[in-house]
Write a protein that holds these residues in place. Structure first.
Motif, mmCIF file in Angstrom:
data_model
loop_
_atom_site.group_PDB
_atom_site.id
_atom_site.type_symbol
_atom_site.label_atom_id
_atom_site.label_comp_id
_atom_site.label_asym_id
_atom_site.label_seq_id
_atom_site.Cartn_x
_atom_site.Cartn_y
_atom_site.Cartn_z
ATOM 1 N N GLU A 170 -15.889 1.889 -11.186
ATOM 2 C CA GLU A 170 -14.591 1.408 -10.704
ATOM 3 C C GLU A 170 -14.484 -0.100 -10.945
ATOM 4 O OE1 GLU A 170 -11.944 2.827 -9.224
ATOM 5 O OE2 GLU A 170 -12.650 4.897 -9.060
ATOM 6 N N TYR A 208 -6.472 1.811 -1.244
ATOM 7 C CA TYR A 208 -7.393 1.176 -2.202
ATOM 8 C C TYR A 208 -6.862 1.256 -3.632
ATOM 9 C CZ TYR A 208 -11.496 0.636 -5.183
ATOM 10 O OH TYR A 208 -12.362 0.246 -6.178
ATOM 11 N N TYR A 209 -6.337 2.439 -4.016
ATOM 12 C CA TYR A 209 -5.776 2.585 -5.363
ATOM 13 C C TYR A 209 -4.363 1.996 -5.359
ATOM 14 C CZ TYR A 209 -9.732 5.686 -6.267
ATOM 15 O OH TYR A 209 -10.997 6.197 -6.424
ATOM 16 N N GLN A 210 -4.274 0.700 -5.530
ATOM 17 C CA GLN A 210 -3.006 -0.002 -5.352
ATOM 18 C C GLN A 210 -1.967 0.341 -6.407
ATOM 19 O OE1 GLN A 210 -4.333 -4.068 -5.332
ATOM 20 N NE2 GLN A 210 -5.163 -3.945 -3.253
ATOM 21 N N GLU A 211 -2.418 0.918 -7.499
ATOM 22 C CA GLU A 211 -1.478 1.269 -8.550
ATOM 23 C C GLU A 211 -0.750 2.588 -8.264
ATOM 24 O OE1 GLU A 211 -5.411 3.140 -9.477
ATOM 25 O OE2 GLU A 211 -4.686 1.215 -8.740
ATOM 26 N N ARG A 212 -1.198 3.319 -7.250
ATOM 27 C CA ARG A 212 -0.573 4.601 -6.913
ATOM 28 C C ARG A 212 0.447 4.402 -5.804
ATOM 29 N NH1 ARG A 212 -5.654 8.710 -6.025
ATOM 30 N NH2 ARG A 212 -6.707 8.430 -8.034
ATOM 31 N N PRO A 247 -10.294 6.975 -1.699
ATOM 32 C CA PRO A 247 -11.480 7.604 -2.283
ATOM 33 C C PRO A 247 -12.177 8.522 -1.272
ATOM 34 C CG PRO A 247 -11.428 5.245 -2.749
ATOM 35 C CD PRO A 247 -10.339 5.505 -1.761
#
Length: 624
Positions: free
Chosen positions: A113, A159-163, A245
């Protein structure tokens, strides 16, 4: 004794600071090692504190240490105080022990990651926040930890800021938990008003007994507990939290956030005993949640969401135990649940990791044939979840169910609900197991499965899951209510039960719960294993999650949108917008009229100047 609790608390914080300060100067994997080692160090400190406490007499097992006065406001002074007693020690061991395994697992799961450093810094902050919550020596520190746990979950869920879905889920969790934080803060205001204190001993001694104030205090605390532990009606954030995650899901469900509500009721049990109606409400909401979550889990197709709804259901059992007053049994189930719930999430994570991040159980179907180790450890977790002897869940859950027999007709209703929940648990847990881990692999699983150097994931993922599998088998032996009561004896000085079923009730309940759980497994086998029974293709009520999201959308979002549009049409547009338009119109009109005088003729300007001087001369002569 004085140093170990502080070391336990501050090591995860030091980890977060070190990882953040080092930034890109350290490799991503080193950040994982720092977070893992410091959390294991915190566990070692908790063990030292436990051993030291165990060597003392029961009357000397509580110690409060104050570092400095943290906050002063008029006559009120609140110290940065850590309370180390039997209840906080149990929570320290659970939080640090299970968290260290989850973070160690994350080294392999998050490998590659781009933002590993940020991830491990957040994980360390999460552990520190939960430790502050359970170690805080007064309700103000508990509230501080409470809020930081909510912030940590927001950061990790998103955490997955692009989603976009992850960001929405993080905001949903934060807002819903902020509502619970607000009700808790209001309860603390009432406690300050009526007791002048926020330390536990002072509050418990001086808090009002019965009446509206006692009920409002307990209700405010219950609001916070319901939000953190995802119980009706503040539960809808938890399934969406699966956007983070998989190790984050395990940490939230097993070692930190959702267990906080159960701890709060156990810690503040005198306040709930002063308001028995609110305590009964907590038990009733727990029973309703465990049934609703079990029904919704029957139709979920995301492997992590099925496990998430099982968490809501199992926390419901803990709320039943805490609400009925069997606090040691509620804490016991909290402990065993931490073992097998972390096991289920992390085992599911191995499967997800091996099949290109896929979470749909229909695409993961039959992956157990490709992953035998994962299959068997998931089976252990499923048996512990259902409560089959001799797995850990059997020892802790049945003790809670039997306590309901002590509470008259209300207890009988809860008793039946809990047994029905045991049946649902057997069905949804083994529906998941039979679909994902038995039968021939699906075409998708065969095409996308990849082994990690011939193994089912990196070693960091396998050894941690193995340890959790062992704990899920033997962890329940700490206490077997009809025979030995180690945990109840340990917790009695700080959380003595007020509901204690007889041995006969314990044995009967255990027998019924096992039979009902096995019946649920049998139904799951007939439908999803042998495929001899068909179920309706569409169960809309369950698929729509009892329409809670739609209800909140109607009550809050749509209502707020309607009010905002109405205020715009009636107030903002005509008054604010209209006044601005009027001012600009007047200024524009004046400028246009004045522009007529700007004709470029010198004689016109000279005439205007002379006229102006004449006017001034007349004015001055008149004043004189």
């Amino acid at each position: 004794m004085a140093a170990a609790p502080w070391i336990c608390l501050l090591l995860p914080l030091a980890s977060a600071v070190a990882i953040t300060a080092a930034g890109t100067a350290i490799p991503r994997r080193v950040a994982g090692y720092i977070s893992t080692v410091t959390t294991m160090g915190a566990f070692a400190a908790a063990v030292v504190a436990f051993v030291d406490m165990a060597g003392k007499s029961a009357s000397h097992r509580s110690d409060a240490t104050t570092s400095w006065t943290w906050l002063s406001a008029g006559p009120y002074h609140f110290g940065l105080t850590l309370l180390t007693d039997q209840l906080s020690i149990v929570m320290m061991l659970i939080v640090t022990g299970v968290s260290s395994l989850i973070i160690a697992y994350s080294i392999g799961y998050m490998d590659g990651e781009d933002e590993e450093r940020r991830f491990f810094a957040y994980m360390s902050v999460f552990v520190f926040s939960m430790l502050l919550l359970v170690q805080g020596g007064n309700l103000l520190l508990l509230l501080a930890g409470w809020g930081m746990v909510g912030l940590s979950s927001y950061l990790l869920i998103g955490y997955y800021q692009e989603r976009e879905s992850a960001i929405q889920a993080a905001k949903k969790a934060f807002v819903m938990n902020a509502f619970g934080d607000a009700t808790m803060a209001l309860a603390l205001f009432l406690l300050i008003q009526h007791t002048g204190k926020l330390d536990y001993a002072g509050v418990f001694a001086a808090s009002p007994h019965g009446g509206a104030v006692a009920n409002l205090i307990a209700l405010g605390l219950l609001g916070g507990a319901l939000a953190k532990s995802a119980q009706i009606p503040l539960h809808t954030w938890l399934p969406d939290a699966m956007e983070g995650p998989t190790p984050v899901s395990a940490l939230i469900h097993a070692a930190t956030m959702v267990t906080a509500g159960v701890y709060l009721i156990a810690r503040c049990h005198p306040l709930f005993e002063n308001a028995y109606v609110i305590a009964d409400l907590a038990a009733g909401l727990g029973a309703a949640t465990l049934l609703m979550a079990g029904l919704i889990a029957l139709v979920q197709t995301d492997i992590k969401r099925v496990i998430a709804y099982s968490t809501m259901s199992q926390i419901g059992y803990m709320f039943v135990g805490a609400g009925l007053g069997t606090y040691p049994n509620a804490m016991f189930h909290l402990m065993t649940h931490a073992f097998f719930k972390a096991l289920l999430f992390l085992a599911a994570g191995i499967a997800i990791h091996a099949v290109v991040g896929e979470q749909d159980i229909r695409k993961l179907a039959g992956v157990g044939k490709l992953m035998p180790f994962t299959k068997w450890v998931f089976l252990v977790g499923s048996l512990a979840l259902v409560g089959i002897f001799p797995f850990a869940g059997f020892f802790s859950k049945d003790a809670i169910i039997s306590a309901a027999l002590d509470r008259g007709w209300y207890g009988d209703v809860i008793y039946v609900a809990c047994l029905a929940g045991a049946f649902l648990t057997g069905v949804y847990a083994f529906r998941l197991f039979f679909i994902v881990f038995t039968g021939e692999p699906s075409a998708f699983a065969r095409e996308h499965f990849h082994a990690h150097h011939g193994q089912e994931g990196p070693i960091s993922m396998r050894w941690t899951v193995g340890v959790l599998g062992a704990l899920s088998v033997v962890g329940g032996l700490i206490q077997f209510a009809p025979v030995w009561h180690l945990l109840s004896t340990w917790l009695a000085p700080v959380a003595a039960p007020i509901a204690e079923p007889t041995n006969t009730q314990e044995w009967i309940t255990s027998g019924l719960a096992i039979l009902i759980g096995l019946a649920g497994i049998g139904v799951a086998w007939a439908i999803y294993g042998a495929k001899r029974v068909r179920v309706p293709r569409s169960l809309t009520l369950f698929e729509k999650k009892f329409y809670w999201d739609e209800l909140y959308d109607l009550l809050w979002y749509r209502t707020s949108d309607l009010v905002a549009r109405g205020l715009y049409a009636l107030v903002e547009a005509p008054l604010i917008g209209g006044s601005i338009t009027a001012v600009t119109g007047v200024v524009g009109l004046g400028s246009r009229e004045l522009s007529v005088a700007q004709n470029g003729l010198v004689r016109s300007y000279a005439l205007a100047l002379a006229g102006g001087l004449a006017v001034l001369a007349v004015v001055f002569l008149a004043v004189r």
